[in-house]
Write a protein that holds these residues in place. Structure first.
Motif, PDB file in Angstrom:
ATOM      1  N   HIS A  56       0.882  -1.167   0.000  1.00  0.00           N
ATOM      2  CA  HIS A  56       0.000   0.000   0.000  1.00  0.00           C
ATOM      3  C   HIS A  56       0.924   1.224   0.000  1.00  0.00           C
ATOM      4  CE1 HIS A  56      -3.634   2.354   0.737  1.00  0.00           C
ATOM      5  NE2 HIS A  56      -2.872   3.106   1.508  1.00  0.00           N
ATOM      6  N   ILE A  57       0.847   2.010  -1.072  1.00  0.00           N
ATOM      7  CA  ILE A  57       1.825   3.082  -1.280  1.00  0.00           C
ATOM      8  C   ILE A  57       1.116   4.428  -1.340  1.00  0.00           C
ATOM      9  CG2 ILE A  57       3.692   3.923  -2.762  1.00  0.00           C
ATOM     10  CD1 ILE A  57       3.767   1.015  -3.931  1.00  0.00           C
ATOM     11  N   GLN A  58       1.568   5.363  -0.506  1.00  0.00           N
ATOM     12  CA  GLN A  58       1.098   6.744  -0.545  1.00  0.00           C
ATOM     13  C   GLN A  58       2.320   7.660  -0.618  1.00  0.00           C
ATOM     14  OE1 GLN A  58      -1.725   7.708   2.533  1.00  0.00           O
ATOM     15  NE2 GLN A  58      -3.011   5.913   2.133  1.00  0.00           N
ATOM     16  N   GLN A  59       2.076   8.966  -0.760  1.00  0.00           N
ATOM     17  CA  GLN A  59       3.204   9.885  -0.928  1.00  0.00           C
ATOM     18  C   GLN A  59       4.055   9.993   0.328  1.00  0.00           C
ATOM     19  OE1 GLN A  59       2.631  13.584  -2.886  1.00  0.00           O
ATOM     20  NE2 GLN A  59       1.444  12.720  -4.558  1.00  0.00           N
ATOM     21  N   ASP A  60       3.455   9.844   1.516  1.00  0.00           N
ATOM     22  CA  ASP A  60       4.244  10.020   2.735  1.00  0.00           C
ATOM     23  C   ASP A  60       4.617   8.711   3.431  1.00  0.00           C
ATOM     24  OD1 ASP A  60       1.639   9.523   3.332  1.00  0.00           O
ATOM     25  OD2 ASP A  60       1.478  10.987   4.945  1.00  0.00           O
ATOM     26  N   PHE A  61       4.075   7.572   2.957  1.00  0.00           N
ATOM     27  CA  PHE A  61       4.506   6.302   3.547  1.00  0.00           C
ATOM     28  C   PHE A  61       4.241   5.137   2.601  1.00  0.00           C
ATOM     29  CE2 PHE A  61       0.065   6.337   4.915  1.00  0.00           C
ATOM     30  CZ  PHE A  61      -0.323   5.009   4.756  1.00  0.00           C
ATOM     31  N   ILE A  62       4.977   4.056   2.835  1.00  0.00           N
ATOM     32  CA  ILE A  62       4.811   2.803   2.102  1.00  0.00           C
ATOM     33  C   ILE A  62       4.630   1.692   3.126  1.00  0.00           C
ATOM     34  CG2 ILE A  62       5.944   1.116   0.583  1.00  0.00           C
ATOM     35  CD1 ILE A  62       7.403   3.509  -0.719  1.00  0.00           C
ATOM     36  N   LEU A  63       3.621   0.871   2.909  1.00  0.00           N
ATOM     37  CA  LEU A  63       3.297  -0.220   3.820  1.00  0.00           C
ATOM     38  C   LEU A  63       3.320  -1.511   3.009  1.00  0.00           C
ATOM     39  CD1 LEU A  63       2.148  -0.519   6.835  1.00  0.00           C
ATOM     40  CD2 LEU A  63      -0.114  -0.509   5.767  1.00  0.00           C
ATOM     41  N   PHE A  64       3.975  -2.550   3.518  1.00  0.00           N
ATOM     42  CA  PHE A  64       3.906  -3.830   2.812  1.00  0.00           C
ATOM     43  C   PHE A  64       3.927  -5.007   3.772  1.00  0.00           C
ATOM     44  CE2 PHE A  64       8.495  -3.379   3.062  1.00  0.00           C
ATOM     45  CZ  PHE A  64       9.026  -4.671   3.039  1.00  0.00           C
ATOM     46  N   HIS A  65       3.367  -6.100   3.300  1.00  0.00           N
ATOM     47  CA  HIS A  65       3.163  -7.285   4.127  1.00  0.00           C
ATOM     48  C   HIS A  65       3.814  -8.485   3.459  1.00  0.00           C
ATOM     49  CE1 HIS A  65       0.176 -10.571   5.604  1.00  0.00           C
ATOM     50  NE2 HIS A  65       1.213 -10.496   6.401  1.00  0.00           N
ATOM     51  N   VAL A  66       4.678  -9.156   4.180  1.00  0.00           N
ATOM     52  CA  VAL A  66       5.263 -10.414   3.717  1.00  0.00           C
ATOM     53  C   VAL A  66       4.681 -11.522   4.594  1.00  0.00           C
ATOM     54  CG1 VAL A  66       7.373 -11.717   3.280  1.00  0.00           C
ATOM     55  CG2 VAL A  66       7.398  -9.220   3.084  1.00  0.00           C
ATOM     56  N   PRO A  67       3.816 -12.378   4.038  1.00  0.00           N
ATOM     57  CA  PRO A  67       3.177 -13.419   4.850  1.00  0.00           C
ATOM     58  C   PRO A  67       4.196 -14.256   5.620  1.00  0.00           C
ATOM     59  CG  PRO A  67       2.160 -13.315   2.689  1.00  0.00           C
ATOM     60  CD  PRO A  67       3.353 -12.399   2.630  1.00  0.00           C
ATOM     61  N   ASN A  68       3.882 -14.522   6.871  1.00  0.00           N
ATOM     62  CA  ASN A  68       4.702 -15.329   7.791  1.00  0.00           C
ATOM     63  C   ASN A  68       6.021 -14.666   8.167  1.00  0.00           C
ATOM     64  OD1 ASN A  68       2.751 -17.444   7.626  1.00  0.00           O
ATOM     65  ND2 ASN A  68       3.693 -18.125   5.717  1.00  0.00           N
ATOM     66  N   VAL A  69       6.213 -13.410   7.734  1.00  0.00           N
ATOM     67  CA  VAL A  69       7.451 -12.710   8.092  1.00  0.00           C
ATOM     68  C   VAL A  69       7.126 -11.451   8.905  1.00  0.00           C
ATOM     69  CG1 VAL A  69       9.545 -11.569   7.238  1.00  0.00           C
ATOM     70  CG2 VAL A  69       8.655 -13.587   6.065  1.00  0.00           C
ATOM     71  N   ALA A  70       6.562 -10.420   8.263  1.00  0.00           N
ATOM     72  CA  ALA A  70       6.311  -9.164   8.983  1.00  0.00           C
ATOM     73  C   ALA A  70       5.485  -8.216   8.133  1.00  0.00           C
ATOM     74  CB  ALA A  70       7.628  -8.491   9.378  1.00  0.00           C
ATOM     75  N   ILE A  71       4.942  -7.201   8.788  1.00  0.00           N
ATOM     76  CA  ILE A  71       4.398  -6.025   8.112  1.00  0.00           C
ATOM     77  C   ILE A  71       5.414  -4.911   8.338  1.00  0.00           C
ATOM     78  CG2 ILE A  71       2.485  -4.387   7.964  1.00  0.00           C
ATOM     79  CD1 ILE A  71       0.750  -6.578   9.338  1.00  0.00           C
ATOM     80  N   PHE A  72       5.712  -4.156   7.283  1.00  0.00           N
ATOM     81  CA  PHE A  72       6.713  -3.097   7.355  1.00  0.00           C
ATOM     82  C   PHE A  72       6.081  -1.770   6.920  1.00  0.00           C
ATOM     83  CE2 PHE A  72       8.810  -7.066   6.266  1.00  0.00           C
ATOM     84  CZ  PHE A  72       9.920  -7.121   7.098  1.00  0.00           C
TER      85      PHE A  72
END
Length: 307
Positions: A56-72
């Motif tokens: 999930h990408i916006q101008q002020d932040f980027i969010l991503f999810h790697v299953p079984n690892v982490a959300i960053f």
């Protein structure tokens, strides 16, 4: 209480709650550019992410999810939040922090991250870029075997001086090499740590041959695997130069949704007239790293004599 450590990488001071043994540890009292800390991001992810979406990408932040690892989450070029899963392997969490997370942070800071390996020849940087599996790290290792120095492996940070001279800042002193490449260089895998989920790819420390000061970027070499048996080496010209730099921008799919396309075009347009650019096509069927090294060194030497 969580122990906080300070590191340096990519020309930035990093204050981290998560231990990062790959990086060079520094004085705790230096000013910090980036903070890395653990935070529960599950509610935010469920609120913002669409079904079957990993970013999930916006101008002020980027969010991503790697299953079984982490959300960053990467925010404003100065903060990385990590929400590890209970079953996550710490090695794998760090792999994403030092890769995708740092690539996003560099973009947010308007530092161009190229995807490749950068080596230093005659006090100038040469970036070897290409798709995953093209042989970038293997070719860089062939240069190290001849006494040259590494600036970066995987993510290459590029900035411009006030006169638009491109500069490569060192990342951190480690390479990632496949077992096949280790065997070709006569290196034993026993003493190296396998990279998680890639049991035949290993983390190779290169502290004794790591260039720790920024240097001018003199050239970009695009490495391409082919079915042909011959090596081809040709200049990249005109608008293809801009396209090549965009193609090999690390996590280039962040650029448009993060509102960075105009900046990216402006920066790369200023770079292309300051550097040499080549495409190096190499046979997939045989090991060519030593031949490619000879060819690049010969070309670089001719360039220097022509100046």
């Amino acid at each position: 209480m969580t122990e906080v450590k300070t590191y340096t990488a990519f020309g930035l001071h990093i204050l981290s709650e998560i231990t990062l043994p790959e990086l060079v540890q520094t004085n705790q009292h230096v000013s910090r550019d980036i903070v890395i800390r653990e935070n529960d991001l599950r509610s935010l992810w469920h609120e913002l992410a669409q079904q079957n979406e990993y970013f999930h990408i916006q101008q002020d932040f980027i969010l991503f999810h790697v299953p079984n690892v982490a959300i960053f989450q990467m925010k404003n070029g100065n903060e990385i939040l990590v929400s590890p899963m209970s079953e996550a392997d710490p090695d794998q969490v760090r792999l994403y922090i030092l890769g995708t997370c740092m690539g996003a942070i560099l973009l947010q800071r308007k530092i161009l991250p190229l995807h490749g390996s950068a080596i230093m020849i005659d006090n100038k940087a040469y970036a070897i870029v290409g798709k995953s599996g093209a042989g970038k790290s293997t070719l860089a290792s062939a240069f190290l075997n001849r006494g040259y120095y590494l600036l970066s492996d995987d993510v290459i940070p590029v900035t411009l001086t006030e006169h638009n001279t491109p500069i490569v800042t060192p990342a951190y002193p480690q390479q990632k090499l496949w077992l096949e490449s280790l065997n070709q260089f006569g290196m034993k895998s026993d003493g190296y740590r396998p990279i998680i989920d890639r049991e035949t790819k290993f983390a190779i420390p290169v502290s004794t041959q790591f260039a720790d000061q920024p240097v001018q970027l003199a050239g970009v070499i695009e490495l391409v695997k082919t079915d042909n048996n011959e090596i081809e080496f040709k200049p990249i010209r005109n608008l293809e130069r801009l396209q090549t730099l965009f193609t090999h921008t690390y996590r280039k799919f962040f650029v448009t949704p993060a509102g960075l396309m105009e900046w990216h075009f402006d920066m790369t347009a200023k770079m292309v007239n300051k550097i040499e650019m080549y495409q190096l096509r190499r046979p997939e069927a045989r090991f060519t790293a030593h031949e490619l090294t000879d060819l690049i060194l010969s070309t670089v030497s001719k360039e220097e004599k022509a100046l």
